[in-house]
Write an enzyme that holds these catalytic residues in place. Structure first.
Site, short mmCIF file in Angstrom:
data_model
loop_
_atom_site.label_atom_id
_atom_site.label_comp_id
_atom_site.label_asym_id
_atom_site.label_seq_id
_atom_site.Cartn_x
_atom_site.Cartn_y
_atom_site.Cartn_z
N TYR A 98 -10.17 -8.07 -11.09
CA TYR A 98 -10.40 -7.71 -12.50
C TYR A 98 -10.99 -8.87 -13.30
O TYR A 98 -11.81 -8.67 -14.19
CB TYR A 98 -9.10 -7.24 -13.15
CG TYR A 98 -8.80 -5.79 -12.85
CD1 TYR A 98 -9.71 -4.79 -13.18
CD2 TYR A 98 -7.61 -5.42 -12.23
CE1 TYR A 98 -9.45 -3.46 -12.89
CE2 TYR A 98 -7.33 -4.09 -11.94
CZ TYR A 98 -8.26 -3.12 -12.28
OH TYR A 98 -8.00 -1.80 -12.01
N GLU A 196 12.41 -3.72 12.65
CA GLU A 196 11.23 -3.03 12.13
C GLU A 196 11.59 -2.14 10.93
O GLU A 196 10.93 -2.18 9.90
CB GLU A 196 10.60 -2.17 13.23
CG GLU A 196 9.43 -1.32 12.74
CD GLU A 196 8.89 -0.36 13.80
OE1 GLU A 196 9.24 -0.52 14.99
OE2 GLU A 196 8.11 0.54 13.43
N ASP A 248 11.07 0.06 17.13
CA ASP A 248 11.02 1.38 17.74
C ASP A 248 10.50 1.23 19.15
O ASP A 248 9.72 0.31 19.45
CB ASP A 248 10.07 2.30 16.95
CG ASP A 248 10.74 2.88 15.71
OD1 ASP A 248 11.98 2.78 15.60
OD2 ASP A 248 10.00 3.41 14.84
#
Lengths: 367, 534
Positions: A98, A196, A248
């Site tokens: 910006y 995780e 996982d």
């Protein structure tokens, strides 16, 4: 190697002086930087890190395809230098976008049309100045939390943060975890446990797993972003804490582990400072399925995409170790995946009381 | 001549009942058709006398929906004998014939008297005809009606007066009408007529008194169309039969060789042999079956294509010049195809495409259709010309279009088809029929122009890109120069903007100078590929 603010300012100024010289010689001004693609990332067998190779690219002004990006690079460099010189609060990459966005005189285009244009240029500048974004005064948006027997000092505010007393929410990982911003103080931690999933972290925190086992319990909420990785790396290197990663049981879990350990291709220049080459993979592992009789209702069939990703991972140099190749072969044949969350079906405390303590005690890791 | 008389009466009555078939459907169209018929007449008259046409048109408002149309030319004028008849009798005139002949605007000669009749039917006012030949001392003034029963002019008043013109004709008709502003306005018609008649000098005063001038662009009269015998392949059975009955030839063989184009003794023998007819037979004695078998064997016979000197194209140079004089354009390309034949009729296609300038960049291209130098303003959708244009993939020629619709872009497409017999889809002569040979010629001609257009547009785009590139480098240079100035200054945030600009200025100048020497040396600022960042 860490850079001080002064170093960075000097580096940027040097880039400017080089450009001025080329321009005055009526030559084509250029900025060179290492190539940041897969073709230039390699696995350093000795240091066990993904590193950036020697291939460099140059970005020149008098080139129709590059002139806009060249301009953007110089604009960002000049702005960063100004911000650093002023000792202002660090800003986000979006905020920088910006600050710099404006319409170019005489044209119908803006210096940057969207943040997707400025972000890659910032990464280019990181490597061009051989520095980190944090050192450039730009901070990522952190998303991880942690807790454990450690106190640190937030240098910029002077606050002392006791991570033993952070309640169920845990301590947010600060955007800037560089030593200049975060000083480690008293610690009784013996290892770092990275999980995780936030849901898994949440159970373990409520069970005060970290207090019982004297560890720092941290989650990056999925893929670890810059500050989570850098924090784990500092804990590993400075406090000499071993790092265990619990994910996982699927290809994505493998990759998350590997990013904490060796770094990523995209941020290969960051591996040196964010990697933990001796991090260990806790699980889940193929043998755990049999060992704990994880019910078939918890299994999820791998689809084509999962299989494709698994094969890619099997081909990465940093997964070439025998034990990993054997493990991946088994999983490929089996064809299923299992989420760490599903272990609660064996009892809410199963992970914290049975599984994790046993694996850590027996060092039943993959490396 | 009771028979003829009866026929003529029915023509006038037929018009009264069926005027919509002749282009007098509604007041707006009727006024336009009137302008068209009168102007056509004038142009044809001038050309046949080898006079460079000067045509004056005025439309004067006479009351609500009532206008006086005045058309004046510098043609040869009509001899006293035929003057009244030429204007006061339908289907009179040298142009009316069914086959062969030469290229003319009206083709059927129903034109000008129909205008007079229309005026008479809608207002009851007589028409005024003024005409003078070079030989006559004074001009003849006629006020006349058409007698619907007899199809004869009914002269109300006839005088002789002095006229400033050496020769010419002027017609004034009061009629019911309406002025539209759209594509089908008299103004548009006259402007388009001027485009395809570069040798004509035209002036138009519209109903608001505004004067429009369309000056002559070319002093060359178009090649005169020659009279020509009909080509056997273009003659239909009924006409063929009628010709066989009225011929002056004494034998079938000489009927074929003398009354038709491109039939020599050998061809005639072959035709008659195939039809099993004795060449010495008197044509008048042939029965229907025999006529039929001759007509059939003509269709199967190999006959040379008709002579094409009966055609009078505008010529591609004149067409281009004329288009440029009527419109402010950047680019014009015109093509005159070689004459060719459909169904035994010679025809020729001409196309011009103009681009840029005053033309609207956004909307559909402007299409001007012409048949024998007459603008076609109605029935656009059913015209072979429109179909040919829509059938082309304009995207590859520098305009844009979705398939099956008119292209869009700043272009004007002018298409002219010249023929002894233009096949119109209806009596109002507003749309060309879709004969395969005509469609093919149209397409080839349009594409030939379109290819030049494509090259022009491409060149222009390239030049535009070049300029765009320079502009970009200028814009980027100033950004880069300021950024470099900040990079090389210590604590640039403390430095005033004007001082940064002072440092930046020489840097920017250098950058621009370097860019210019790169352009000048022809060393294209390399179009290097984008670097591959991920």
């Amino acid at each position: 190697m860490t850079n001080s603010k002064k170093d960075i300012i000097a580096k940027l100024k040097k880039i400017g002086e080089q450009l001025e010289k080329t321009i005055k010689e009526n030559d084509n001004p250029e900025i060179t930087m290492p190539v940041r693609t897969l073709t230039n990332a390699y696995f350093d067998e000795k240091d066990k890190l993904i590193r950036l190779g020697d291939k460099r690219q140059s970005r020149t002004f008098f080139n129709v395809g590059q002139s806009r990006k060249f301009m953007q690079t110089v604009l960002i460099a000049a702005q960063i230098k100004e911000l650093l010189e002023q000792d202002k609060p660090s800003i986000s990459t979006r905020q920088l976008y910006y600050i710099l966005k404006h319409t170019i005189e005489g044209l119908k285009e803006n210096t940057f049309e969207d943040q997707a244009e400025s972000d890659p240029v910032i990464e280019d500048l990181e490597v061009a100045a051989d520095s980190l974004r944090e050192e450039l005064g730009l901070e990522p948006t952190p998303k991880g939390v942690f807790c454990g027997p450690i106190t640190y000092k937030d240098v910029r505010t002077g606050d002392e943060i006791n991570c033993r007393k952070m309640g169920t929410a845990g301590a947010a990982i600060p955007a800037n975890v560089e030593p200049t911003a975060m000083e480690f103080q008293k610690s009784e931690a013996k290892f770092v446990l990275v999980v995780e999933k936030f849901a898994v972290w949440n159970i373990l925190n409520q069970m005060k797993f970290w207090d019982k086992h004297k560890c720092i319990l941290l989650t990056g909420k999925g893929q670890g972003e810059r500050s989570a990785r850098r924090l784990v790396s500092r804990l590993n290197k400075e406090l000499k804490l071993p790092v265990y990663v619990f994910c996982d049981f699927d290809p994505y879990g493998y990759y998350i582990y590997s990013v904490y350990k060796q770094g990523s291709i995209n941020l290969a220049h960051f591996s040196e400072r964010a990697g933990c080459p001796d991090a260990k993979y806790i699980g889940l592992k193929y043998d755990d399925i049999e060992k704990y009789k994880i019910p078939k209702t918890n299994w999820i069939k791998m689809n084509d995409q999962d299989m494709k990703r698994l094969k890619e991972i099997q081909n990465y140099d940093w997964f070439k170790k025998k034990e990993w190749q054997k493990e991946i072969e088994k999983v490929k044949k089996w064809g299923w995946k299992v989420e760490s969350d599903s272990l609660v079906s064996l009892g809410i405390e199963f992970m914290g009381e049975k599984y994790l303590p046993r694996v850590i005690k027996e060092a039943d890791f993959l490396d | 001549m009771a028979d003829t008389n009866h026929k003529q009466v029915s023509v006038a009555e037929f018009f009264e009942k069926n005027r919509h078939l002749l282009g007098f459907n509604n007041p707006a169209k009727a006024l336009l058709t009137s302008v068209k018929e009168a102007v056509d007449n004038s142009l044809d008259a001038c050309e046949s006398a080898k006079i460079l046409p000067e045509i004056f048109v005025k439309i004067q408002e006479m009351g609500e929906n009532r206008y006086k149309l005045i058309v004046e030319d510098n043609g040869p004028g009509l001899p006293k004998k035929v003057l009244a008849k030429a204007f006061g009798s339908l289907l009179f005139g040298s142009k009316f014939r069914s086959t062969g002949g030469k290229q003319g605007r009206g083709q059927q000669g129903i034109g000008i008297s129909a205008v007079i009749m229309y005026g008479q039917l809608t207002t009851g006012k007589p028409a005024i005809i003024i005409s003078k030949t070079a030989k006559e001392k004074q001009a003849r003034h006629h006020k006349l009606h058409i007698d619907i029963k007899t199809n004869e002019p009914d002269i109300v008043e006839s005088t002789s007066k002095d006229w400033t013109k050496d020769h010419g004709t002027r017609i004034e008709v009061i009629m019911e009408g309406k002025i539209t502003k759209a594509k089908q306005s008299p103004y548009e018609f006259i402007k388009q007529t001027a485009v395809v008649n570069p040798h004509a000098d035209m002036e138009y005063i519209d109903h608001e008194g505004k004067k429009h001038k369309f000056p002559r662009v070319s002093n060359k009269l178009p090649k005169a169309a020659k009279e020509q015998k009909p080509h056997p392949h273009g003659v239909e059975f009924g006409i063929f039969k009628r010709m066989s009955k009225s011929t002056s030839a004494r034998s079938v063989k000489s009927f074929l060789t003398k009354d038709f184009d491109k039939v020599g003794s050998g061809t005639a023998n072959a035709i008659l042999k195939a039809a099993e007819i004795d060449g010495r037979t008197m044509p008048k004695l042939l029965d229907d079956d025999q006529i039929h078998s001759i007509h059939k064997s003509i269709a199967e016979a190999k006959i040379m294509n008709p002579s094409t000197d009966c055609l009078s194209p505008i010529g591609n140079e004149a067409l281009a010049k004329s288009l440029e004089s009527e419109y402010d354009l950047e680019f014009v390309k015109s093509v005159t195809r070689r004459p060719t034949v459909y169904r035994g009729f010679p025809f020729q296609v001409e196309v011009a495409i103009g681009y840029g300038g005053e033309l609207d960049a956004e909307g559909s291209v402007t299409m001007n259709r012409f048949a024998n130098k007459v603008p076609l303003l109605y029935e656009e959708g059913s015209c072979a010309i429109t179909k040919a244009i829509k059938g082309i993939s304009w995207r590859s020629y520098g305009l844009s279009n979705s398939s099956g619709s008119m292209p869009t872009g700043p272009a004007i497409i002018v298409v002219h088809i010249a023929s002894v017999w233009v096949p119109f889809t209806s009596e109002s002569k507003a749309a060309v029929s879709n004969y395969p040979n005509i469609s093919k010629e149209l397409k080839l001609a349009i594409q030939e122009c379109a290819r030049s257009l494509q090259q022009y547009v491409k060149r222009k785009q390239r030049a535009g890109l070049e300029e765009e590139k320079r502009k970009k480098f200028r814009g980027y240079s100033s950004e880069v120069a300021i950024a470099v100035a900040k990079l090389i200054s210590n604590e640039s945030y403390k430095i005033a903007k004007k001082d940064i600009d002072k440092t930046a200025e020489p840097i920017q100048e250098k950058l621009l100078a370097t860019a210019e020497t790169m352009y000048a040396s022809g060393k294209e600022i390399d179009e290097g590929e984008e670097e591959n960042d991920e």
